[in-house]
Design a protein around this motif. Structure first.
Motif, PDB file in Angstrom:
ATOM      1  N   MET A 138       0.581  -0.811  -0.227  1.00 13.31           N
ATOM      2  CA  MET A 138       0.021   0.083  -0.196  1.00 13.31           C
ATOM      3  C   MET A 138       0.674   1.875   0.038  1.00 13.31           C
ATOM      4  N   ILE A 139       2.046   1.583   1.330  1.00 14.93           N
ATOM      5  CA  ILE A 139       2.476   2.960   0.915  1.00 14.93           C
ATOM      6  C   ILE A 139       3.978   1.848   0.913  1.00 14.93           C
ATOM      7  N   ARG A 140       4.734   2.219  -0.702  1.00 15.80           N
ATOM      8  CA  ARG A 140       6.227   1.737  -0.685  1.00 15.80           C
ATOM      9  C   ARG A 140       7.309   3.542  -1.012  1.00 15.80           C
ATOM     10  N   LEU A 141       8.670   3.550   0.063  1.00 12.48           N
ATOM     11  CA  LEU A 141       9.257   4.272   0.013  1.00 12.48           C
ATOM     12  C   LEU A 141      10.347   3.574  -1.444  1.00 12.48           C
ATOM     13  N   HIS A 142      11.012   4.425  -1.799  1.00 16.84           N
ATOM     14  CA  HIS A 142      11.695   4.703  -2.864  1.00 16.84           C
ATOM     15  C   HIS A 142      12.843   5.349  -2.464  1.00 16.84           C
ATOM     16  N   GLY A 143      14.101   5.383  -2.040  1.00 17.42           N
ATOM     17  CA  GLY A 143      15.339   6.183  -1.480  1.00 17.42           C
ATOM     18  C   GLY A 143      14.710   6.910  -1.151  1.00 17.42           C
ATOM     19  N   VAL A 144      13.955   7.604  -0.267  1.00 10.67           N
ATOM     20  CA  VAL A 144      13.537   8.867   0.018  1.00 10.67           C
ATOM     21  C   VAL A 144      15.056   9.590   0.964  1.00 10.67           C
ATOM     22  N   SER A 145      15.155  10.698   0.500  1.00 11.01           N
ATOM     23  CA  SER A 145      16.427  11.582   0.936  1.00 11.01           C
ATOM     24  C   SER A 145      15.335  12.751   1.329  1.00 11.01           C
ATOM     25  N   LYS A 146      15.117  13.045   2.710  1.00  6.28           N
ATOM     26  CA  LYS A 146      15.057  14.731   2.736  1.00  6.28           C
ATOM     27  C   LYS A 146      15.592  15.339   3.645  1.00  6.28           C
ATOM     28  N   ILE A 147      16.119  16.650   2.598  1.00  2.00           N
ATOM     29  CA  ILE A 147      17.087  17.675   3.234  1.00  2.00           C
ATOM     30  C   ILE A 147      16.433  18.938   3.963  1.00  2.00           C
ATOM     31  N   TYR A 148      16.560  19.049   5.116  1.00  2.00           N
ATOM     32  CA  TYR A 148      15.914  20.628   5.373  1.00  2.00           C
ATOM     33  C   TYR A 148      16.781  21.997   4.595  1.00  2.00           C
ATOM     34  N   PRO A 149      16.304  23.094   4.482  1.00  2.00           N
ATOM     35  CA  PRO A 149      16.617  24.497   3.485  1.00  2.00           C
ATOM     36  C   PRO A 149      17.988  23.959   4.072  1.00  2.00           C
ATOM     37  N   ASN A 150      17.980  24.266   5.888  1.00  2.00           N
ATOM     38  CA  ASN A 150      19.193  24.263   6.724  1.00  2.00           C
ATOM     39  C   ASN A 150      20.211  23.229   6.697  1.00  2.00           C
ATOM     40  N   ARG A 151      19.951  22.328   5.611  1.00  2.00           N
ATOM     41  CA  ARG A 151      21.329  21.328   5.469  1.00  2.00           C
ATOM     42  C   ARG A 151      21.074  20.342   6.178  1.00  2.00           C
ATOM     43  N   VAL A 152      19.911  20.429   7.068  1.00  2.00           N
ATOM     44  CA  VAL A 152      19.903  19.248   7.767  1.00  2.00           C
ATOM     45  C   VAL A 152      19.453  18.345   7.071  1.00  2.00           C
ATOM     46  N   ALA A 153      20.196  17.155   6.866  1.00  2.00           N
ATOM     47  CA  ALA A 153      19.603  15.618   6.337  1.00  2.00           C
ATOM     48  C   ALA A 153      18.618  14.694   7.392  1.00  2.00           C
ATOM     49  N   ALA A 154      17.411  14.784   7.097  1.00  2.00           N
ATOM     50  CA  ALA A 154      16.307  14.799   8.575  1.00  2.00           C
ATOM     51  C   ALA A 154      16.430  13.388   8.175  1.00  2.00           C
ATOM     52  N   LEU A 155      16.281  12.480   6.795  1.00  2.00           N
ATOM     53  CA  LEU A 155      16.226  10.959   6.291  1.00  2.00           C
ATOM     54  C   LEU A 155      17.172  11.336   5.338  1.00  2.00           C
ATOM     55  N   VAL A 156      17.602   9.629   5.035  1.00  2.00           N
ATOM     56  CA  VAL A 156      18.751   9.828   4.631  1.00  2.00           C
ATOM     57  C   VAL A 156      17.972   8.498   3.445  1.00  2.00           C
ATOM     58  N   ASN A 157      18.117   8.166   2.191  1.00  2.00           N
ATOM     59  CA  ASN A 157      17.974   6.937   1.464  1.00  2.00           C
ATOM     60  C   ASN A 157      17.019   6.190   2.095  1.00  2.00           C
ATOM     61  N   VAL A 158      15.894   6.066   2.501  1.00  2.00           N
ATOM     62  CA  VAL A 158      15.193   5.736   3.176  1.00  2.00           C
ATOM     63  C   VAL A 158      14.528   4.655   2.461  1.00  2.00           C
ATOM     64  N   ASN A 159      14.041   3.158   2.806  1.00  2.00           N
ATOM     65  CA  ASN A 159      13.081   2.045   1.529  1.00  2.00           C
ATOM     66  C   ASN A 159      12.031   1.930   2.431  1.00  2.00           C
ATOM     67  N   LEU A 160      11.541   1.273   2.235  1.00  2.00           N
ATOM     68  CA  LEU A 160       9.803   1.473   3.063  1.00  2.00           C
ATOM     69  C   LEU A 160       8.586   0.092   2.121  1.00  2.00           C
ATOM     70  N   ASN A 161       8.454  -1.162   2.773  1.00  2.00           N
ATOM     71  CA  ASN A 161       7.079  -1.102   2.375  1.00  2.00           C
ATOM     72  C   ASN A 161       6.112  -1.384   3.781  1.00  2.00           C
ATOM     73  N   VAL A 162       5.109  -0.853   3.309  1.00  2.00           N
ATOM     74  CA  VAL A 162       3.865  -1.481   4.172  1.00  2.00           C
ATOM     75  C   VAL A 162       2.888  -1.801   3.439  1.00  2.00           C
ATOM     76  N   GLU A 163       1.814  -2.720   4.475  1.00  2.00           N
ATOM     77  CA  GLU A 163       1.126  -3.225   3.620  1.00  2.00           C
ATOM     78  C   GLU A 163      -0.470  -2.980   4.470  1.00  2.00           C
ATOM     79  N   ARG A 164      -1.584  -2.872   3.524  1.00  2.00           N
ATOM     80  CA  ARG A 164      -2.625  -2.727   3.719  1.00  2.00           C
ATOM     81  C   ARG A 164      -2.748  -3.315   5.660  1.00  2.00           C
TER      82      ARG A 164
END
Ligand SMILES: Nc1ncnc2c1ncn2[C@@H]1O[C@H](COP(=O)(O)OP(=O)(O)OP(=O)(O)O)[C@@H](O)[C@H]1O
Ligand SMILES: [Mg+2]
Lengths: 228, 292
Positions: A1-27
């Motif tokens: 149901m939910i799939r994350l592929h290589g998800v990264s989040k770097i905030y504008p202040n250059r904080v890398a809050a998430l780095v290359n997250v891969n995850l599956n969550v089923e219904r």
């Protein structure tokens, strides 16, 4: 149901809050998101809400990449995702009933439907007697339950809960966890960020641990800390 | 749109107005629209008067004494041949006196004291375009047999330049006042947005559409604009009626517009301007302060 592929989040202040997250969550799954403060749990939930966009990677929900939703599609997506916020986000000038009804009203639900569903969901969270109270007159646990009621009153497919049992005593926490399990049994997928070790340890659900923005453990029926 | 949604929008807009529109700002808006309305009426009247006068601009050429009938006929055909002349009609001195008496009405005793008709024979010359009056009058005054020309020298020109001047000033004033109104309404909307920022945040998080968030603010701006314009219309109508009565008794020859249709149209235009300015104000300030 939910799939994350290589998800990264770097905030504008250059904080890398998430780095290359891969995850599956089923219904219908119930997932605990654990990790130290600042690990990136809230960031993870805000990405799923489409409150923020990832810096890179895809987030697929029911086959759709939610990062590519048009501006006008975003509200309709959010109606399918309920979120209980770390700070509740209740409106102090409105009563419990109005706070819950608000989520239905602003999504243009017919008034008859609102009158039916709000008492129903207040009964589910055990606040039917406090419907006319204002948030300031409620205990922390009660406010939290209002927040849950508002998150589920739209009957979302996915319920995201941030720090649900943050400042609550153990009994109240367990009351809320029973409620979450009941919501989960009705078919709602739940992802819950928490620091509450005893709850995670006793519920024996899937546990995803994040540290410094990386998924360091993903274990079915795991505890708050890994075996290692 | 559901009736309940519409009711929600209107309720929120009214709450917003109650919260963020002071009597002071509403008063300023009413005063602004009042000035706009007066400007409009002044302009309509000046236009009306100038049309009235233009339609009456003609040259009267007084003839020298002692011209023969054939001299007069010859002069008439030469006058008709002047480019820009529409019609030439002969006014004998007796005819001229009769008309003068008719014009003076109750003041005709002024003429009765005279024993002899003081008027010379004359030609009335109507023009195709009243704007050329000055040059044609000059041509005619040089013709043999013509003693003197009269066309209300200078008055017509002054009228034309005045009309244009007032038009330009009005447009400038309109721009200034419109920006003032937009600013005041926009500021009220900004205050409303600020007062409801938590609600807006939650609305968006639970899946309200952008337009659902925007409508109450847009409506709020339009309502303030229309209310301000409407109240100013009421004042304007009363003021103008007073003015009409005053001019009617004091200066009856001034042809003011009293057509209720024109006045109603002016009010409608004001209401429309109020709606447009209100919508513009909300829109501009929403773009800056409402992050959807
Ligand atoms: N809006 C933001 N702008 C910049 N940096 C942010 C923002 N939100 C979070 N961060 C940073 O991103 C990192 C992860 O934050 P996040 O809120 O996701 O952590 P968390 O796991 O929820 O922590 P906690 O358990 O304390 O709630 C932190 O270092 C935080 O400072
Ligand atoms: Mg957090």
């Amino acid at each position: 149901m939910i799939r994350l592929h290589g998800v990264s989040k770097i905030y504008p202040n250059r904080v890398a809050a998430l780095v290359n997250v891969n995850l599956n969550v089923e219904r219908g799954e119930f997932v605990f998101l654990v990790g130290p403060s600042g690990a990136g749990k809230t960031t993870f939930l805000r990405l799923l809400m489409r409150h923020i966009l990832p810096t890179s990677g895809h987030i697929i929900v029911d086959g759709r990449n939610i990062c590519r939703l048009r501006q006008w599609e975003v509200p309709y997506y959010r109606r399918r995702v309920g979120m209980v916020f770390q700070d509740f986000k209740l409106l102090p000038a409105k009563t419990v009933y109005e706070n819950v009804a608000f989520a239905l009203r602003v999504t243009e639900t017919p008034p008859s439907e609102i009158r039916r569903r709000v008492p129903e969901v207040l009964r589910l969270v055990g606040l039917q007697d406090r419907a006319k109270a204002h948030p300031a007159d409620l205990s922390g646990g009660e406010q939290q339950r209002v927040s849950i009621a508002r998150a589920i009153v739209n009957r979302p497919d996915i319920l995201l809960a941030d720090e649900l049992t943050g400042n609550l005593d153990p009994d109240t926490s367990w009351g809320i966890m029973d409620l979450m399990q009941e919501i989960n049994r009705m078919g709602t997928t739940i992802i819950m960020a928490t620091h509450n070790m005893s709850i995670v340890n006793r519920m024996k659900k899937r546990v995803v641990e994040i540290d410094c923005g990386r998924v360091v453990r993903d274990e079915d029926g795991g505890g708050y800390r890994g075996e290692a | 749109m559901r009736p309940s949604t519409l009711r929600y929008y209107i309720g929120e807009s009214l709450a917003g107005i109650r919260r963020s529109t002071s009597l002071m700002s509403l008063g300023t808006i009413i005063a602004s629209f009042l000035v706009l309305g007066m400007l409009g009426l002044v302009f309509i009247n000046i236009y009306h008067i100038s049309q009235f006068i233009e339609s009456r601009v003609e040259i009267r050429a007084f003839l020298k004494d002692g011209l023969s009938a054939s001299d007069i006929r010859g002069l008439q055909s030469r006058l008709s041949a002047v480019p820009g002349v529409k019609r030439v009609s002969f006014i004998s001195r007796d005819e001229g006196l009769k008309r003068l008496k008719a014009q003076l009405q109750d003041k005709r005793f002024l003429l009765d004291v005279m024993e002899e008709n003081p008027l010379p024979d004359a030609f009335d010359i109507e023009l195709k375009d009243p704007r050329n009056v000055k040059s044609i009058a000059a041509t005619i005054s040089r013709m043999p047999g013509v003693d003197e020309v009269n066309y209300g020298q200078g008055f017509a020109e002054t009228l034309f330049t005045t009309t244009r001047f007032i038009l330009i000033v009005s447009m400038g004033l309109f721009a200034i006042i419109a920006s003032l109104v937009v600013f005041i309404i926009g500021n009220a909307v900004r205050l409303s947005i600020f007062a409801r920022r938590r609600e807006i945040e939650i609305m968006k998080l639970v899946g309200a559409t952008d337009w659902f968030v925007r409508w109450p603010f847009l409506l709020e701006g339009i309502m303030i604009g229309v209310a301000g314009a409407g109240l100013s219309c009421a004042v304007l109508v009363v003021l103008y009626q007073t003015c009409l009565d005053y001019v009617g008794s004091g200066m009856p020859f001034l042809p003011l517009v009293s057509d209720p249709f024109v006045i109603a149209a002016t009010c409608l235009a004001l209401l429309f301007a109020g709606a447009v300015m209100g919508a513009t104000a909300s829109w501009v300030f929403m773009k800056r302060h409402l992050r959807v």
